[in-house]
Design an enzyme around this catalytic site. Structure first.
Site, PDB file in Angstrom:
ATOM      1  N   LYS A   1       0.850  -1.199   0.000  1.00  0.00           N
ATOM      2  CA  LYS A   1       0.000   0.000   0.000  1.00  0.00           C
ATOM      3  C   LYS A   1       0.880   1.242   0.000  1.00  0.00           C
ATOM      4  CE  LYS A   1      -2.346   1.674   3.733  1.00  0.00           C
ATOM      5  NZ  LYS A   1      -2.305   3.148   3.767  1.00  0.00           N
TER       6      LYS A   1
ATOM      7  N   ASP B   1      -3.619   4.326  -1.561  1.00  0.00           N
ATOM      8  CA  ASP B   1      -4.553   4.732  -0.499  1.00  0.00           C
ATOM      9  C   ASP B   1      -4.515   6.251  -0.344  1.00  0.00           C
ATOM     10  OD1 ASP B   1      -6.242   4.688   1.712  1.00  0.00           O
ATOM     11  OD2 ASP B   1      -4.644   4.146   3.114  1.00  0.00           O
TER      12      ASP B   1
HETATM   13  O1  C5P Z   1       0.799   1.123  10.991  1.00  0.00           O
HETATM   14  P1  C5P Z   1      -0.600   0.612  10.847  1.00  0.00           P
HETATM   15  O2  C5P Z   1      -0.667  -0.898  10.692  1.00  0.00           O
HETATM   16  O3  C5P Z   1      -1.537   1.133  11.912  1.00  0.00           O
HETATM   17  O4  C5P Z   1      -1.078   1.216   9.445  1.00  0.00           O
HETATM   18  C1  C5P Z   1      -2.391   1.113   8.975  1.00  0.00           C
HETATM   19  C2  C5P Z   1      -2.455   1.700   7.593  1.00  0.00           C
HETATM   20  O5  C5P Z   1      -3.779   1.592   7.103  1.00  0.00           O
HETATM   21  C3  C5P Z   1      -2.084   3.168   7.522  1.00  0.00           C
HETATM   22  O6  C5P Z   1      -1.372   3.351   6.304  1.00  0.00           O
HETATM   23  C4  C5P Z   1      -3.395   3.909   7.463  1.00  0.00           C
HETATM   24  O7  C5P Z   1      -3.313   5.072   6.678  1.00  0.00           O
HETATM   25  C5  C5P Z   1      -4.300   2.888   6.785  1.00  0.00           C
HETATM   26  N1  C5P Z   1      -5.713   2.982   7.117  1.00  0.00           N
HETATM   27  C6  C5P Z   1      -6.216   2.859   8.398  1.00  0.00           C
HETATM   28  N2  C5P Z   1      -7.553   2.950   8.651  1.00  0.00           N
HETATM   29  C7  C5P Z   1      -8.407   3.154   7.642  1.00  0.00           C
HETATM   30  C8  C5P Z   1      -7.931   3.266   6.335  1.00  0.00           C
HETATM   31  C9  C5P Z   1      -6.565   3.172   6.101  1.00  0.00           C
HETATM   32  O8  C5P Z   1      -5.427   2.635   9.325  1.00  0.00           O
HETATM   33  N3  C5P Z   1      -9.714   3.181   7.876  1.00  0.00           N
END
Ligand code: C5P
Length: 238
Positions: free
Chosen positions: A38, A65
């Protein structure tokens, strides 16, 4: 629990790093173990389309994203440009409404557009002002999913806690992408509705997005493999 032989193929590593060189270094360390990445706001702001090009050259699938949220014309044109980069998945904010989501879907026919429902960092006890606080968060996610699917989206981004309800209401074809995934016992950081990989998959998630537990580990490859060990050991016990 799904019985995929290679369950880790459902995992997507969030390349939340400050520079392209950091992304390239992670790509090298993870090698063939990870096939889906991503690119989010941080890396895209720093490196732009080059981040996608590097992943495509390495034959990886790409989830861009950008969480697009603007007037339909702007979002449609941005989605077209994003699809032109060859991305597989693209996010818009479900809260942008039906016309905006439709514009993204029409602008990016080669990509699967998924709509972000309630951010996984939102705590149900601490919702922002524009959300009705007298309703369970899961109901709000179901409403946003209904609107996103009606607009032609392939599915939604949501927490693992809401996947089962979404699949039950809208069927298996509604793509469920789950961020906020943590190995058992790990710190949730700013994720309020985190689940383990086994929990997310048991609920029916199609893809799991994992960032910091892998990207900030001293050994990212070992951390990635460790994420799936809970599932493999459960399967071994069956
Ligand atoms: O580091 P971590 O595992 O928390 O990262 C989660 C990723 O997923 C981040 O890149 C964040 O921007 C993305 N994301 C999220 N929640 C959402 C949509 C996207 O955490 N609802």
């Amino acid at each position: 629990m799904r019985s995929d032989a290679n369950v880790s193929a459902r995992g997507i590593v969030a390349l939340d790093v400050p520079a392209l060189e950091d992304a390239i270094a992670l790509l090298a360390r993870l090698g063939d173990a990870v096939g889906y990445y991503k690119v989010g706001l941080e890396l895209f702001a720093a490196a732009g389309p080059e981040a996608v090009h590097v992943l495509r050259e390495a034959k990886k699938s790409v989830f861009l994203d950008l969480k697009l949220h603007d007037i339909p014309n702007t979002v449609g044109r941005a989605a077209r440009a994003a699809a032109g980069l060859g991305v597989d998945l693209l996010t818009v904010h479900a809260g942008g409404g039906r016309a905006m989501i439709q514009a993204a879907v029409q602008g990016a026919p080669s990509a699967r557009v998924v709509a972000v429902t309630a951010l996984t960092s939102l705590d149900p006890r601490d919702l922002p002002a524009h959300i009705r606080r007298d309703r369970p968060l899961a109901e709000w996610v179901l409403d946003l999913t209904e609107e996103a699917l009606a607009a032609g989206a392939a599915g939604v981004v949501l927490s693992g806690a809401e996947v089962a309800a979404v699949k039950a209401r809208f069927g298996a074809d509604c793509l469920c992408v789950v961020p906020g995934v943590r190995p058992p016992g790990a710190a949730p950081e700013d994720q309020a509705r985190a689940v383990t990989p086994a929990e997310a998959l048991a609920a029916g998630a199609d893809f799991l997005v994992v960032g910091r537990p892998v990207t900030q580990a001293t050994d990212p490859l070992a951390a990635w493999r460790g994420l799936w060990s809970e599932i493999h050991s459960q399967e071994g016990r069956r």
